[in-house]
Scaffold this active site. Structure first.
Site, mmCIF file in Angstrom:
data_model
loop_
_atom_site.group_PDB
_atom_site.id
_atom_site.type_symbol
_atom_site.label_atom_id
_atom_site.label_comp_id
_atom_site.label_asym_id
_atom_site.label_seq_id
_atom_site.Cartn_x
_atom_site.Cartn_y
_atom_site.Cartn_z
ATOM 1 N N GLY A 1 0.797 -1.228 0.000
ATOM 2 C CA GLY A 1 0.000 0.000 0.000
ATOM 3 C C GLY A 1 0.819 1.263 0.000
ATOM 4 O O GLY A 1 0.410 2.287 -0.547
ATOM 5 N N ASN B 1 2.558 -9.747 -0.137
ATOM 6 C CA ASN B 1 3.678 -10.417 -0.794
ATOM 7 C C ASN B 1 4.383 -11.408 0.145
ATOM 8 O O ASN B 1 5.526 -11.798 -0.084
ATOM 9 C CB ASN B 1 4.675 -9.396 -1.337
ATOM 10 C CG ASN B 1 5.492 -9.971 -2.485
ATOM 11 O OD1 ASN B 1 5.016 -10.808 -3.259
ATOM 12 N ND2 ASN B 1 6.748 -9.534 -2.614
ATOM 13 N N GLU C 1 11.390 -3.212 -8.848
ATOM 14 C CA GLU C 1 11.491 -2.068 -7.941
ATOM 15 C C GLU C 1 11.812 -0.880 -8.834
ATOM 16 O O GLU C 1 12.888 -0.812 -9.422
ATOM 17 C CB GLU C 1 12.628 -2.293 -6.935
ATOM 18 C CG GLU C 1 12.458 -3.543 -6.089
ATOM 19 C CD GLU C 1 11.513 -3.341 -4.906
ATOM 20 O OE1 GLU C 1 11.096 -2.186 -4.662
ATOM 21 O OE2 GLU C 1 11.203 -4.340 -4.231
#
Ligand SMILES: *[C@@H]1O[C@H](CO)[C@@H](O)[C@H](O)[C@H]1NC(C)=O
Ligand SMILES: [Zn+2]
Length: 404
Positions: A42, A102, A224
């Site tokens: 989030g 995750n 990422e």
């Protein structure tokens, strides 16, 4: 046409929008499928922003830009800008129950997540989605670093060290496509080439990436894409620009490289969901139930032995030389127990082709060819010289897939 597809997750507050980018919305086709998932955590919102940019860019550039057109016409692209809208609203990592999504997937080494009743709704929705679609590859987007991460994410001994999966070379290649196309990911001082094995960086368990590869046959990267988790809004268009070619090239590489084809039953002529293996790599990719199509990502510039198998059928294998271009390879499997020699239906093997068109050719299986040829012939006879030449301009250069 482009269409928006809505995915509803079994939780009141979670409504996810996944635009299915294809020239034939809601139709299944013998094409590779890819999914982008953003905002798994989030507090890592950059992915969802970048994915909205990607969706807009594809809509704006379809039929204008060759890459946009290639992607829309030759693959099914699913975009899920946020997997964790509750966590985003709360500006924290986990979902509303404060569970890290995750870490919530079943794990190959640890059974902690095997209890289906304690699984989070978001995780369950993704798992059902992967079982329902025939994904070839995917990427989830994260923030807080700049690197393309590939399996395995966890190690058996829980140690922090390189732990490659059977497709280690394939994944290194995929991750490099991303990092090398990025504005500066490959210049990383921390990660050589801007890529890393997950467990080498830091081992995690219950991650989405490894589960996709093991249970979905889906080659997933964890990207990422920004050192800063919450960059200033004004920086978002810049981050999108830095990632644009990476995302597009990753998608295009699925179409323009690797081994693709369909598996048919010799007796009925129907497509079958067989398994495709590459000799020396201990992993399997399954062909789809609907079309028997398979899509095998593999490092270009090498020779491979490709095998197809299916319960109740005799396996077949053949050698291919994979250059930079994709190879089309169909298998026709004989039912078990049927006597008679294995018939190798092998036409001349040819890698060269019109890149943008080749997947149409792969899709157009034999009966379609016949239909098209008959259609053209009939029209030719009717319109003689005038109309025929005009119609032929629409046909692609016929490049028949190799059939084994
Ligand atoms: C990449 O570029 C961004 C923006 O200019 C910068 O903040 C970042 O430090 C650079 N990273 C590398 C690895 O060069
Ligand atoms: Zn993250």
């Amino acid at each position: 046409m482009l269409s928006l597809r809505l995915l509803y997750m079994p939780l009141e507050v979670v409504v996810l929008i996944s635009p299915g980018y294809t020239d034939k919305p809601r139709q299944k086709e013998a094409e590779p499928a890819f999914k982008f998932i953003g905002n798994v955590h989030g507090d890592e919102p950059v992915g969802r922003e970048v994915l909205m940019h990607l969706a807009n860019w594809l809509c704006d550039n379809y039929l204008k830009d060759p890459l946009a057109t290639l992607i829309v016409e030759n693959m099914h692209l699913h975009i899920l800008p946020t997997m964790n809208p509750d966590g985003f609203a709360l500006r924290w990592r986990g979902n509303a129950n404060d569970i890290d999504l995750n870490r919530d997937f079943p794990d190959q080494f640890f059974s902690a997540n095997n209890d289906i009743n304690s699984r989070q709704p978001e995780t369950r929705a993704i798992m059902n989605w992967v079982k329902q679609e025939h994904f070839t590859a995917s990427a989830s987007l994260h923030g807080g670093a700049l690197v393309a991460n590939y399996p395995w994410d966890g190690t058996r001994d829980t140690g922090k060290h390189y732990y490659g999966c059977p497709d280690d070379k394939t994944f290194r290649h995929m991750a490099s496509v991303y990092s090398q196309s990025h504005y500066n990911m490959s210049l990383s001082k921390e990660f050589e080439g801007g890529i890393t094995n997950g467990a080498f960086w830091y081992p995690i368990y219950g991650g989405m990436q490894d589960w996709n590869y093991i249970h979905g046959g889906c080659f997933e990267l964890t990207l990422e894409i920004s050192d800063t988790k919450w960059p200033k809004a004004a920086e978002l268009p810049v981050i999108w620009e830095h990632n644009r070619m990476s995302m597009l090239n990753l998608l295009a590489s699925l179409i323009k490289s690797g081994v693709h084809g369909r598996i048919f039953a010799a007796d009925t002529g129907r497509p079958i969901p067989g398994l495709v293996m590459i000799k020396g790599i201990d992993s399997k990719v399954r062909a789809s139930r609907a079309f028997g199509d398979y899509h095998r990502i593999i490092v270009p510039g090498k020779k491979y032995e490709v095998m197809a198998s299916m319960e109740g059928f005799r396996s077949k294998s053949t050698h291919i030389v994979l250059e930079q271009e994709a190879v089309s390879l169909d298998f026709i499997l004989d039912p078990d127990g049927v006597d008679g020699q294995m018939k190798l239906l092998r036409s001349d093997y040819d890698c060269r082709c019109d890149n943008d068109k080749m997947f149409h050719v792969r899709e157009a299986h034999l009966w379609l060819y016949l239909l098209v040829v008959c259609g053209i012939l009939a029209l030719y006879l009717v319109f003689k010289r005038k109309a025929a030449s005009r119609l032929l301009a629409f046909r692609y250069s016929p490049r028949r897939p190799v059939a084994v």
